[in-house]
Structures are given as C-alpha cells and as structure tokens.
Design a protein around this motif. Sequence first.
Motif, PDB file in Angstrom:
ATOM      1  N   THR A  86       0.813  -1.222   0.000  1.00  0.00           N
ATOM      2  CA  THR A  86       0.000   0.000   0.000  1.00  0.00           C
ATOM      3  C   THR A  86       0.841   1.264   0.000  1.00  0.00           C
ATOM      4  O   THR A  86       0.343   2.344  -0.336  1.00  0.00           O
ATOM      5  N   HIS A  87       2.115   1.153   0.387  1.00  0.00           N
ATOM      6  CA  HIS A  87       3.005   2.308   0.483  1.00  0.00           C
ATOM      7  C   HIS A  87       4.283   2.059  -0.320  1.00  0.00           C
ATOM      8  O   HIS A  87       4.642   0.914  -0.587  1.00  0.00           O
ATOM      9  N   LEU A  88       4.961   3.132  -0.659  1.00  0.00           N
ATOM     10  CA  LEU A  88       6.237   3.019  -1.348  1.00  0.00           C
ATOM     11  C   LEU A  88       7.163   4.149  -0.913  1.00  0.00           C
ATOM     12  O   LEU A  88       6.722   5.112  -0.278  1.00  0.00           O
ATOM     13  N   ILE A  89       8.425   3.993  -1.247  1.00  0.00           N
ATOM     14  CA  ILE A  89       9.427   5.029  -1.002  1.00  0.00           C
ATOM     15  C   ILE A  89       9.650   5.814  -2.290  1.00  0.00           C
ATOM     16  O   ILE A  89       9.739   5.235  -3.367  1.00  0.00           O
ATOM     17  N   ILE A  90       9.723   7.134  -2.190  1.00  0.00           N
ATOM     18  CA  ILE A  90      10.157   7.953  -3.317  1.00  0.00           C
ATOM     19  C   ILE A  90      11.459   8.626  -2.896  1.00  0.00           C
ATOM     20  O   ILE A  90      11.536   9.233  -1.827  1.00  0.00           O
ATOM     21  N   GLU A  91      12.466   8.510  -3.752  1.00  0.00           N
ATOM     22  CA  GLU A  91      13.829   8.912  -3.400  1.00  0.00           C
ATOM     23  C   GLU A  91      14.420   9.796  -4.503  1.00  0.00           C
ATOM     24  O   GLU A  91      14.370   9.451  -5.675  1.00  0.00           O
ATOM     25  N   GLU A  92      14.982  10.934  -4.107  1.00  0.00           N
ATOM     26  CA  GLU A  92      15.656  11.831  -5.049  1.00  0.00           C
ATOM     27  C   GLU A  92      17.153  11.850  -4.734  1.00  0.00           C
ATOM     28  O   GLU A  92      17.559  12.005  -3.583  1.00  0.00           O
ATOM     29  N   SER A  93      17.977  11.701  -5.779  1.00  0.00           N
ATOM     30  CA  SER A  93      19.425  11.665  -5.607  1.00  0.00           C
ATOM     31  C   SER A  93      20.098  12.695  -6.507  1.00  0.00           C
ATOM     32  O   SER A  93      19.503  13.184  -7.469  1.00  0.00           O
ATOM     33  N   VAL A  94      21.350  13.007  -6.184  1.00  0.00           N
ATOM     34  CA  VAL A  94      22.170  13.865  -7.041  1.00  0.00           C
ATOM     35  C   VAL A  94      23.407  13.079  -7.450  1.00  0.00           C
ATOM     36  O   VAL A  94      23.878  12.205  -6.723  1.00  0.00           O
ATOM     37  N   TYR A  95      23.917  13.394  -8.614  1.00  0.00           N
ATOM     38  CA  TYR A  95      25.078  12.702  -9.157  1.00  0.00           C
ATOM     39  C   TYR A  95      26.346  13.225  -8.505  1.00  0.00           C
ATOM     40  O   TYR A  95      26.626  14.427  -8.508  1.00  0.00           O
ATOM     41  N   THR A  96      27.123  12.324  -7.910  1.00  0.00           N
ATOM     42  CA  THR A  96      28.394  12.682  -7.262  1.00  0.00           C
ATOM     43  C   THR A  96      29.483  11.755  -7.815  1.00  0.00           C
ATOM     44  O   THR A  96      29.933  10.831  -7.130  1.00  0.00           O
ATOM     45  N   PRO A  97      29.918  11.981  -9.056  1.00  0.00           N
ATOM     46  CA  PRO A  97      30.812  11.035  -9.734  1.00  0.00           C
ATOM     47  C   PRO A  97      32.174  10.873  -9.085  1.00  0.00           C
ATOM     48  O   PRO A  97      32.826   9.841  -9.257  1.00  0.00           O
ATOM     49  N   ASP A  98      32.634  11.882  -8.330  1.00  0.00           N
ATOM     50  CA  ASP A  98      33.963  11.805  -7.717  1.00  0.00           C
ATOM     51  C   ASP A  98      33.941  11.149  -6.333  1.00  0.00           C
ATOM     52  O   ASP A  98      34.999  10.919  -5.738  1.00  0.00           O
ATOM     53  N   ALA A  99      32.756  10.866  -5.827  1.00  0.00           N
ATOM     54  CA  ALA A  99      32.635  10.236  -4.506  1.00  0.00           C
ATOM     55  C   ALA A  99      32.650   8.718  -4.645  1.00  0.00           C
ATOM     56  O   ALA A  99      32.502   8.170  -5.741  1.00  0.00           O
ATOM     57  N   ASP A 100      32.846   8.035  -3.514  1.00  0.00           N
ATOM     58  CA  ASP A 100      32.818   6.576  -3.521  1.00  0.00           C
ATOM     59  C   ASP A 100      31.465   6.071  -4.001  1.00  0.00           C
ATOM     60  O   ASP A 100      31.375   5.096  -4.742  1.00  0.00           O
ATOM     61  N   ARG A 101      30.409   6.749  -3.538  1.00  0.00           N
ATOM     62  CA  ARG A 101      29.060   6.435  -3.993  1.00  0.00           C
ATOM     63  C   ARG A 101      28.721   7.390  -5.139  1.00  0.00           C
ATOM     64  O   ARG A 101      28.740   8.597  -4.969  1.00  0.00           O
ATOM     65  N   ILE A 113       0.763   4.524  -2.199  1.00  0.00           N
ATOM     66  CA  ILE A 113       0.946   4.265  -3.623  1.00  0.00           C
ATOM     67  C   ILE A 113      -0.120   4.974  -4.457  1.00  0.00           C
ATOM     68  O   ILE A 113       0.192   5.660  -5.434  1.00  0.00           O
ATOM     69  N   HIS A 114      -1.398   4.832  -4.070  1.00  0.00           N
ATOM     70  CA  HIS A 114      -2.466   5.390  -4.907  1.00  0.00           C
ATOM     71  C   HIS A 114      -2.416   6.918  -4.947  1.00  0.00           C
ATOM     72  O   HIS A 114      -2.864   7.533  -5.919  1.00  0.00           O
ATOM     73  N   GLU A 115      -1.843   7.549  -3.913  1.00  0.00           N
ATOM     74  CA  GLU A 115      -1.744   9.005  -3.898  1.00  0.00           C
ATOM     75  C   GLU A 115      -0.522   9.506  -4.682  1.00  0.00           C
ATOM     76  O   GLU A 115      -0.494  10.658  -5.126  1.00  0.00           O
ATOM     77  N   ALA A 116       0.473   8.641  -4.845  1.00  0.00           N
ATOM     78  CA  ALA A 116       1.725   9.054  -5.500  1.00  0.00           C
ATOM     79  C   ALA A 116       1.731   8.789  -7.000  1.00  0.00           C
ATOM     80  O   ALA A 116       2.668   9.198  -7.693  1.00  0.00           O
ATOM     81  N   LEU A 117       0.708   8.142  -7.521  1.00  0.00           N
ATOM     82  CA  LEU A 117       0.720   7.718  -8.921  1.00  0.00           C
ATOM     83  C   LEU A 117       0.849   8.885  -9.889  1.00  0.00           C
ATOM     84  O   LEU A 117       1.566   8.796 -10.896  1.00  0.00           O
TER      85      LEU A 117
END
Length: 209
Positions: A86-101, A113-117
Amino acid sequence: MVKLFVCSSCKKIYYCSRACQKKNWNHHKHICAEQKALNQIFDGLSLLSPLAAQRQKHWFEWRQCIDERPYVNALRLHKDCGQARTHLIIEESVYTPDADRRFTVVRCGVFRIHEALTEIERIMRLKPGGGAEACSHSLKRQPQDGPQSIAFIVFRFSEGVAPWLDRRTIDAEDLEQMPYNPKWRQDINKDHPPAKLILSEDLKDAEFD
C-alpha cells in the motif's frame, strides 16, 4: 582452474561451463533481458554523449548495490508487512561522480501508492494509468523469491538519468530478526541524512500511517 566465459547476451554474468549456464537460465533470463536492453541504451548514448552514457551507467551500477534495510524501517514492515503493498518510497538523488558512492540521496519519503501515482507518471512521463500498471506489475513479479519474500517498491529519480521503479525484497525471517530503527535516514547517509521529500502540497508523507 577453469577459464570463465561471459553470457554473450548481457555480457554481465560469468559461467564455468555451458551446463551451468543452462541450469541457471530460468533465474538469469529476466536479468539478462534487462541488462541487454540497458547495454543498448549505453551504446546509443555513447555515440551521442559519452558523459551522459557514463552517468547512466553509474546510475545503474549504483542501484544494484543499494542497501534496502533503511527503507524496510521507513515502511515499518516490522509492524505491518502489508504496508509493502500500500506504500512506497520515493527517493531523489544527485550525481556525485567523484565520490565513492556515485549518487547521493538528498531527499526521500514514504507515500501511499495510490496518492503518489500522478507524481510517478509525471516524472516517468507515463500516460494516465501507467503508474498504477507499473507498480502492480512490479509487486506481482516474483522471480525466485519464494513465498517468504516480502516485495516493496522504491521509486528513484535523479537529474539526467532515467527514473527507476525499483522492486526490492526482504526475507520474512530476516525481517523478524531485524530491530526497528526510527533513525533510518542516518543509515542512508550518516554525514548528511536525506531530508523529507516534498513533491507537491497534496502529497503528504505517510511514514506514520
């Protein structure tokens, strides 16, 4: 010592013999098709923009090694594993090419879920109804997971890469042994825990439903 050979289709998985490759095919064929499609995207992007292709490749590689445990806590599956449907995670990321991650999560949240569609369809550029179909397909897909595996959805997006509706799983037995951690954001990034994600005024965080 045996010389390994790579799957000629996805060029990702290595085998010691043809017999082992055939035995593994039912498990590998879904991953193989996805990886082959991604390879075609990478090859096409490389001709137009090597930097864009590199970012997209880093995006794929980063998603493959993400720890799903913080989001198990975010969804509070310890209390009710039904929230995975019934629920989900929404995740925003930024590109950090010089970092380990290669990417860093800057904002995330739990949503119904039904509200985030509508927001998912907007970010993924899907037609109305496409978000519900994608989420339903993701939760129904059960390759090699078995009846004790709990599937949940993480919708990931970042500038300059294709958004991804990611299906993650956790074994029910592992969930029982895993203590609930309310400070799950610090497990994502201890130095700079991600902030709450606000996509629209109508979309409210639902972590504590």
